[in-house]
Write an enzyme that holds these catalytic residues in place. Structure first.
Site, mmCIF file in Angstrom:
data_model
loop_
_atom_site.group_PDB
_atom_site.id
_atom_site.type_symbol
_atom_site.label_atom_id
_atom_site.label_comp_id
_atom_site.label_asym_id
_atom_site.label_seq_id
_atom_site.Cartn_x
_atom_site.Cartn_y
_atom_site.Cartn_z
ATOM 1 N N ASN A 111 5.886 1.635 -28.420
ATOM 2 C CA ASN A 111 6.068 2.977 -27.870
ATOM 3 C C ASN A 111 6.636 3.942 -28.926
ATOM 4 O O ASN A 111 7.455 4.784 -28.630
ATOM 5 C CB ASN A 111 7.031 2.886 -26.665
ATOM 6 C CG ASN A 111 7.200 4.205 -25.942
ATOM 7 O OD1 ASN A 111 6.221 4.895 -25.658
ATOM 8 N ND2 ASN A 111 8.435 4.582 -25.657
ATOM 9 N N GLY A 219 5.326 1.355 -39.184
ATOM 10 C CA GLY A 219 4.222 0.565 -38.615
ATOM 11 C C GLY A 219 4.742 -0.502 -37.659
ATOM 12 O O GLY A 219 5.916 -0.867 -37.682
ATOM 13 N N LYS A 405 -7.139 7.069 -27.201
ATOM 14 C CA LYS A 405 -6.730 7.707 -28.457
ATOM 15 C C LYS A 405 -7.112 9.187 -28.472
ATOM 16 O O LYS A 405 -6.567 9.965 -29.232
ATOM 17 C CB LYS A 405 -7.420 7.027 -29.656
ATOM 18 C CG LYS A 405 -7.155 5.536 -29.775
ATOM 19 C CD LYS A 405 -5.757 5.250 -30.258
ATOM 20 C CE LYS A 405 -5.496 3.754 -30.407
ATOM 21 N NZ LYS A 405 -4.056 3.453 -30.500
#
Length: 517
Positions: A111, A219, A405
């Protein structure tokens, strides 16, 4: 004689490079210490110190890397039994005590991302995707449904980033009376480094003004270190939890699968599988036609290979330039990583304590608003597969990979192609083919607010195969789209699709001329 001179020169070069590396590391350590001295409190200093330890390790490895991290010739197809079809796992059925398995599970959602690419402020997980429900609402509903159905205690853990933590914590209050325990922990905060000097661009630890651009979350591969450092990993192990199911919060197909969970917990002790990666077949929708014929794109970028006797994730960033087309082809690499992962908590603890988590570095170049070129060093969560014992790939149905996305994806999940039950989306039984239509909305639809304003209601898409919309286009109520529909408003034109229209295999262009396709 000349050979000897060459040898000395080569040795001298290697020595010089090593000296340069040591100098860069020493300068980096000095700069990081200076940054730590700008902290206001001891707690903040301790968090940053732990973050910097991880960063130093990453930076050290970054300086050692020479060229691609794989030798193409050593790449092998994974052995037959290392990627199992989902049907084979599901055919074993479920035990009577499903609750026992569920009580060993923790659901973790990544998240850390913002909704900026869809024109939204704040965490992406707070964007409404279906009937006013956000990604986070749907996740909570799914887990609550499991806990109520099986009388279990599956907790939800959110890995936030410094970008999403504050807004997410505010919203969590609304779930106080839901039957789900929710925990959060924060991804590390690493310094962006100047591309030329390879030193941090920030001058202090604050997140104000221009300084905000000096930091980044490194990342999702950071999950192992930050989960361990937070203390939450140990806390969950003490509670008897054994596995985490990790996925991106924007993948609406990533629900808890009881068959995969049962497969994990039913293995004999010595053969316990510590890591499962869900992979799925590339489909026609992943093909991008290029000038010279079809080339193949890969939605997630990674595929599973056998390398040095271990299953390994191969990402496009690791592929030598000469082999990129081969990597993208569907003939050699037929599957891709969904980023739905099942991982042993005890194994994460062991690998962290042994400092044995070896993840390939992704070097991500960026340009800051002021034009400064920087580098971000990142890692991917799936790259750790090679570090775990008895790792396995499971080839799952494409329905378990439903990422949102873009607004094109949003249109699909908001439509009647899917029905929503207990937070889970399933393809409507009324659709003849289980494949998802290919939808491509143009730049006028990029931002969620623009997209919402252009649809009076979401069209009926049950029989749609392909939709392309470009330019200034709006849709009235109760529009129905079937087959292949292409709508192109030329520059300066506007096309309003009237309420109640049924477009089947149609091309609609600039002056609202409708042609059969």
């Amino acid at each position: 004689m000349s050979l000897r001179v060459k040898g000395v020169a080569k040795g001298g070069m290697a020595q010089f490079q090593e000296m340069m590396r040591q100098q860069l590391e020493s300068s980096m350590h000095t700069e990081l210490e200076k940054l730590l001295d700008t902290t206001t409190g001891e707690a903040e200093r301790e968090v940053s110190r732990k973050d910097f330890e991880g960063f130093k390790n990453l930076f050290h490895r970054f300086l050692q890397v020479k060229g691609p991290s794989v030798e193409w010739i050593k790449i092998q197809r994974p052995p037959e039994d290392s990627i199992q079809p989902f049907d084979k796992i599901a055919a074993r059925g479920l035990p009577d005590n499903v609750a026992d398995s569920l009580n060993k599970l923790v659901v973790v959602k990544l998240n850390g991302g913002l909704g900026t690419s869809m024109g939204c402020k704040g965490p992406k997980s707070l964007i409404s995707v279906r009937n006013e429900n956000t990604f986070l609402d749907l996740t909570v509903q799914q887990i609550e449904h499991l806990n109520k159905t099986y009388n279990t205690d599956v907790p939800l853990v959110l890995m936030n980033s410094f970008n999403t933590d504050e807004d997410t914590k505010k919203i969590l209050q609304k779930y106080t009376h839901h039957r789900v325990k929710i925990h959060t922990f924060n991804q590390s905060r690493y310094p962006r480094i100047n591309k030329e000097s390879l030193l941090p661009v920030s001058t202090n630890l604050s997140m104000n003004g221009q300084n905000t651009e000096g930091w980044y979350p490194p990342g999702h591969g950071d999950i192992y270190a930050s989960f361990y450092n937070s203390g939450l990993l140990d806390q969950l192990i003490v509670q008897g939890k054994e596995y985490i199911f990790v996925s991106n919060i924007d993948n609406l197909g990533a629900t808890v699968d009881l068959h995969i969970l049962h497969h994990l917990v039913s293995q004999p002790n010595g053969k316990r599988c510590e890591f499962i990666m869900e992979v799925t077949d590339k489909t026609r929708a992943d093909v991008k036609v290029c000038g010279g014929g079809p080339a193949y794109s890969n939605p997630q970028g990674g595929t599973l290979i056998q390398y040095d006797g271990k299953l390994r994730l191969l990402e496009i960033a690791q592929v030598p330039k000469a082999h990129v087309d081969e990597f993208k082809s569907v003939s050699k690499f037929k599957i891709f990583n969904t980023n739905n992962l099942w991982i042993s908590l005890a194994a994460i603890k062991r690998l962290q304590e042994q400092k044995a988590m070896d993840l390939e570095i992704i070097v991500n170049p960026k340009t800051l608003d002021g034009g400064q070129n920087v580098v971000q060093l990142e890692t991917a969560v799936g790259a750790a597969i090679k570090c775990f014992d008895n790792a396995l790939g499971i080839n799952v149905p494409r329905s378990r990979f439903l990422p949102v996305k873009t607004t094109s994806d949003l249109l699909l999940v908001m439509s009647n192609l899917y029905s929503l039950e207990a937070g889970s989306l399933t393809m409507s039984p009324k659709r003849e083919f289980p494949t998802t239509p290919h939808v491509k909305l143009g730049s006028s639809f990029t931002k969620v607010q623009e997209y919402v304003n252009r649809f009076e209601s979401i069209p009926d898409m049950l029989e749609l195969d392909h939709l392309t919309v470009s330019g200034d286009v709006t849709f009235g109520k109760n529009v129905s789209l079937k087959g292949t529909v292409i709508i192109i408003a030329n520059h300066g034109d506007r096309i309003d699709i009237p309420a109640g229209s049924m477009l089947e295999n149609k091309i609609v262009s600039g002056n609202l001329r409708i042609m059969d396709h």
